[in-house]
Design an enzyme around this catalytic site. Structure first.
Site, PDB file in Angstrom:
ATOM      1  N   TYR A  69       0.828  -1.199   0.000  1.00  0.00           N
ATOM      2  CA  TYR A  69       0.000   0.000   0.000  1.00  0.00           C
ATOM      3  C   TYR A  69       0.864   1.251   0.000  1.00  0.00           C
ATOM      4  O   TYR A  69       1.971   1.263   0.564  1.00  0.00           O
ATOM      5  CB  TYR A  69      -0.872   0.060   1.264  1.00  0.00           C
ATOM      6  CG  TYR A  69      -1.908  -1.018   1.373  1.00  0.00           C
ATOM      7  CD1 TYR A  69      -3.207  -0.811   0.924  1.00  0.00           C
ATOM      8  CD2 TYR A  69      -1.600  -2.249   1.943  1.00  0.00           C
ATOM      9  CE1 TYR A  69      -4.169  -1.804   1.035  1.00  0.00           C
ATOM     10  CE2 TYR A  69      -2.556  -3.251   2.047  1.00  0.00           C
ATOM     11  CZ  TYR A  69      -3.834  -3.014   1.596  1.00  0.00           C
ATOM     12  OH  TYR A  69      -4.789  -4.008   1.706  1.00  0.00           O
ATOM     13  N   ASP A  83      -9.932   6.764   9.964  1.00  0.00           N
ATOM     14  CA  ASP A  83      -9.631   7.358   8.662  1.00  0.00           C
ATOM     15  C   ASP A  83     -10.394   8.673   8.517  1.00  0.00           C
ATOM     16  O   ASP A  83     -11.119   9.096   9.431  1.00  0.00           O
ATOM     17  CB  ASP A  83      -9.943   6.392   7.511  1.00  0.00           C
ATOM     18  CG  ASP A  83     -11.412   5.994   7.417  1.00  0.00           C
ATOM     19  OD1 ASP A  83     -12.276   6.755   7.904  1.00  0.00           O
ATOM     20  OD2 ASP A  83     -11.709   4.920   6.861  1.00  0.00           O
ATOM     21  N   ARG A 186      -5.289   1.294   8.440  1.00  0.00           N
ATOM     22  CA  ARG A 186      -5.937   2.287   9.298  1.00  0.00           C
ATOM     23  C   ARG A 186      -5.513   2.128  10.752  1.00  0.00           C
ATOM     24  O   ARG A 186      -5.350   3.101  11.483  1.00  0.00           O
ATOM     25  CB  ARG A 186      -7.464   2.163   9.193  1.00  0.00           C
ATOM     26  CG  ARG A 186      -8.047   2.719   7.914  1.00  0.00           C
ATOM     27  CD  ARG A 186      -9.556   2.626   7.934  1.00  0.00           C
ATOM     28  NE  ARG A 186     -10.014   1.253   7.830  1.00  0.00           N
ATOM     29  CZ  ARG A 186     -11.096   0.774   8.450  1.00  0.00           C
ATOM     30  NH1 ARG A 186     -11.788   1.552   9.248  1.00  0.00           N
ATOM     31  NH2 ARG A 186     -11.471  -0.464   8.266  1.00  0.00           N
TER      32      ARG A 186
END
Length: 315
Positions: A69, A83, A186
């Site tokens: 990611y 988030d 997250r």
């Protein structure tokens, strides 16, 4: 007309759910036999691996692959969802943000690298008492998930920059993360903020790789030609496992569930491929004998929806 069969790698746009992508692909491909290997949140973009037809059976093996990611973590405030889509839980004093030196940031990032115990975000697809955690949270229930082991093999700071959000001082940190299935980026943002005593949440997330499938393999949904974009089952399986080349007779026997004698070392999982390049199945080899783990019949030999969707995944 032959029904579609293969692996499709889509570049999921922001604002779409993974189910939205599956629904669009079903319409474009003219089949309901579509599943995906791991959920991406609506906010996230990037690699979403789909299986069509009998190739949905490969998704079980794709979903367990490691992921890569690119993300942006905003240090300065925590949110209810970890988030940017959640409500702010308050901002840290400006001097606490200014006290985050490169050395402190590097040490905190290193602390969350390697084999770690992570508490998933409460707004996740993990099931609690038969219900998704996010559904219980949205219904106003308190959800406390247990920590579980995950592996973060790479947690790399790419860049940092100051930010001012509604008059509040923050520090945006661009990172690259390579992690095991089941890791929540997250949660990394949340925990990094906790470690630095300032709060943290994710403001951007892009999945750039799932196992062997990267963004260079991904197709945008707009103008997508499914047939042209499909990765054939044998090609997809060969990117996941070593290949066992079969003779015609071996392919027939193995396809019928028989054990066959092969010239191969022992292997836990191998992609058994016919001389014509068709994926016969995934097999295991012990003492020169191959047996099928999962077979992959021709599309016209299968019935039913054959959907395979992994709802709980890294994000």
């Amino acid at each position: 007309m032959t029904a579609p069969n293969g692996i499709l790698v889509v570049d999921k746009p922001a604002g779409w759910t993974s189910h939205d992508v599956v629904a669009r692909t079903r319409r474009l491909a003219g089949t309901r036999k579509v599943g995906h290997a791991g959920t991406l949140d609506p906010m996230a973009t990037g690699v979403l691996v789909l299986g069509l037809g009998p190739s949905t059976r490969l998704l079980t093996y794709v979903v367990g692959s490691d992921k890569e990611y690119l993300a942006t973590i905003r240090l300065g405030a925590s949110t209810t969802t970890d988030d940017a889509e959640g409500e702010s839980l308050g901002w840290a004093p400006a001097d606490r943000i200014r006290a985050i030196t490169p050395e402190r940031l590097s040490a905190a990032v290193e602390h969350f690298t390697g084999d770690i115990e992570q508490v998933p975000s409460s707004v996740s697809a993990i099931k609690v008492d038969g219900k998704r955690a996010y559904a219980k949270v949205r219904a106003g229930e308190h959800v406390a998930l247990k920590a579980r082991p995950v592996t973060v093999s790479v947690f790399e700071v790419l860049a940092t920059r100051g930010a001012v959000v509604e008059g509040n001082v923050a520090l945006d940190v661009d990172v690259r993360v390579v992690c095991s299935s089941g890791t929540y980026v997250r949660a990394l943002a949340r925990d990094l903020g906790v470690a630095l005593l300032c709060g943290g949440h994710l403001t951007a997330l892009r999945r750039t790789r799932v196992g062997p499938f990267g963004v260079t393999d991904a197709h945008e949904l707009d103008g997508l030609d499914v047939a042209a974009a499909l990765i054939p089952p044998a090609t997809a399986a060969a990117s996941l496992f070593p290949v066992l080349a079969l003779t015609d007779d071996q392919a027939i026997d193995l396809g019928h569930g028989k054990r066959v004698t092969v010239d191969s070392d022992d292997v836990d999982i191998t992609a058994a491929v016919s001389p014509g390049g068709r994926l016969i199945g995934l097999a295991t080899v012990r003492d020169s004998t191959a047996r099928t783990i999962v077979n992959f019949p021709d599309e016209d030999q299968t019935t039913g929806a054959d959907d395979a969707t992994a709802d709980e995944e890294t994000r």
